[in-house]
Design an enzyme around this catalytic site. Structure first.
Site, PDB file in Angstrom:
ATOM      1  N   GLY A 163       0.812  -1.214   0.000  1.00  0.00           N
ATOM      2  CA  GLY A 163       0.000   0.000   0.000  1.00  0.00           C
ATOM      3  C   GLY A 163       0.841   1.257   0.000  1.00  0.00           C
ATOM      4  O   GLY A 163       1.922   1.322  -0.599  1.00  0.00           O
ATOM      5  N   CYS A 164       0.348   2.259   0.732  1.00  0.00           N
ATOM      6  CA  CYS A 164       0.944   3.594   0.665  1.00  0.00           C
ATOM      7  C   CYS A 164       2.359   3.662   1.232  1.00  0.00           C
ATOM      8  O   CYS A 164       3.104   4.583   0.909  1.00  0.00           O
ATOM      9  CB  CYS A 164       0.054   4.594   1.400  1.00  0.00           C
ATOM     10  SG  CYS A 164      -1.588   4.775   0.680  1.00  0.00           S
ATOM     11  N   PHE A 165       2.733   2.724   2.104  1.00  0.00           N
ATOM     12  CA  PHE A 165       4.074   2.801   2.701  1.00  0.00           C
ATOM     13  C   PHE A 165       5.087   1.925   1.972  1.00  0.00           C
ATOM     14  O   PHE A 165       6.145   1.600   2.512  1.00  0.00           O
ATOM     15  CB  PHE A 165       4.036   2.459   4.199  1.00  0.00           C
ATOM     16  CG  PHE A 165       3.512   1.097   4.535  1.00  0.00           C
ATOM     17  CD1 PHE A 165       4.343  -0.004   4.532  1.00  0.00           C
ATOM     18  CD2 PHE A 165       2.177   0.920   4.872  1.00  0.00           C
ATOM     19  CE1 PHE A 165       3.862  -1.262   4.855  1.00  0.00           C
ATOM     20  CE2 PHE A 165       1.685  -0.336   5.195  1.00  0.00           C
ATOM     21  CZ  PHE A 165       2.530  -1.426   5.188  1.00  0.00           C
ATOM     22  N   HIS A 303       6.139   9.553   5.217  1.00  0.00           N
ATOM     23  CA  HIS A 303       5.321   9.108   4.081  1.00  0.00           C
ATOM     24  C   HIS A 303       4.375  10.212   3.620  1.00  0.00           C
ATOM     25  O   HIS A 303       3.565  10.719   4.388  1.00  0.00           O
ATOM     26  CB  HIS A 303       4.497   7.885   4.471  1.00  0.00           C
ATOM     27  CG  HIS A 303       3.321   7.680   3.563  1.00  0.00           C
ATOM     28  ND1 HIS A 303       2.030   7.801   3.994  1.00  0.00           N
ATOM     29  CD2 HIS A 303       3.259   7.425   2.243  1.00  0.00           C
ATOM     30  CE1 HIS A 303       1.211   7.598   2.982  1.00  0.00           C
ATOM     31  NE2 HIS A 303       1.934   7.370   1.915  1.00  0.00           N
TER      32      HIS A 303
END
Length: 311
Positions: A163-165, A303
């Site tokens: 995902g986003c990380f 992030h």
């Protein structure tokens, strides 16, 4: 007799991991954010949802994004109408797209990074590939190895559903590999294609609309290694410290689930608040052991998300 500690010391690099080269790539299809709501609601046969479209327009206007790149063109979406519906069974169609496009886009970024690095690709010892777009076996790491013509015994690490990380995760792993394997040169690739998350709008799932307003397609590649070769390798950044933490009371803040309708995701409104409440503690843990109290005096990365998180 040589001791174990001497053997281990000889196997490790002397200096910190450095980023030696960077490459990026995007699909050819460029989408202008200002006109995207018209396209999105038309292609998903949702133009009758006037109030929802107005809300989506405001999301796009506030996103601070001028344009995005997307693999999904009008032609592709018309050929795959199930992808345009809100929750229609469509995983097969999505998978057929991403298992090909994800490594292909990753190759474009990797070729640029290798060229900037200036060393032959035969010197690549490790490959890290990360994507949230589709799952297959053999994975995108194997496909990229073939596309680039890397040595068959390159040590590969395939990471799905980060995902986003994803970016922070692969940097952390690359740092450990580079510093603990003398002479290692790690090719790191992240590649995402939103064909797996694209879907029509829903009045009851507004957080899905946030993703439709923010996400785009692209790939990034790095060459990471310690002890750069003088006059040949030109390090851009040194990686001094990396970490990962779970913020308190954050369970369910960002969820993704692979279903017959593709990858669905859910975002809580308080995600920016969770980040802001916990960023100071993370910075103290990172910088206090280094004797740094002025966070603005050095280069560091948290992030990045949408504008609400960055603000």
């Amino acid at each position: 007799m040589v001791s174990v500690s001497e053997i281990r010391k000889a196997q490790r690099a002397e200096g910190p991991a450095t980023i030696l080269a960077i490459g990026t790539a995007n699909p050819a299809n460029k989408v202008e954010q200002a006109t995207y709501p018209d396209f999105y609601f038309k292609i998903t046969n949702s133009e009758h949802k006037v109030e929802l479209k107005e809300k989506f327009q405001r999301m796009c206007d506030k996103s601070m994004i001028k344009s995005r790149y997307m693999y999904l063109t009008e032609e592709i979406l018309k050929e795959n109408p199930s992808v345009c519906e809100y929750m229609a069974p469509s995983l097969d169609a999505r998978q057929d797209m991403v298992v090909v496009e994800v490594p292909r886009l990753g190759k474009e970024a990797a070729v640029k990074a290798i060229k900037e690095w200036g060393q032959p690709k035969s010197k690549i010892t490790h490959l890290i590939f990360c994507t949230t777009s589709g799952v297959d076996m053999p994975g995108a790491d194997y496909q990229l190895t073939k596309l680039l013509g890397l040595r068959p015994y390159v040590k590969r690490y395939m990471m799905y559903q980060q995902g986003c990380f994803a970016g922070g995760t692969v940097l952390r792993l690359a740092k450990d590999l580079a510093e603990n394997n003398k002479g290692a040169r790690v090719l790191v690739v992240c590649s995402e294609v939103t064909a797996v998350t694209f879907r029509g709008p829903s009045d009851t799932h507004l957080d899905s609309l946030v993703g439709q307003a923010l996400f785009g397609d692209g790939a990034a590649a790095l060459i990471v290694g310690s002890d750069p070769v003088p006059e040949i390798e030109k390090p851009i950044f040194e990686m001094v410290w990396t970490a990962q933490t779970i913020a308190p009371d954050s369970e369910g803040a960002i969820d993704g689930h692979l279903r017959e309708a593709g990858l669905t995701f859910h975002l809580l409104k308080d995600v920016p608040g969770i980040v802001s409440k916990n960023i100071d503690k993370a910075l103290v843990e990172a910088f206090q052991p280094l004797g740094i109290s002025d966070y603005n005096s050095i280069f560091w990365i948290a992030h990045p998300g949408g504008p609400a998180i960055l603000d």
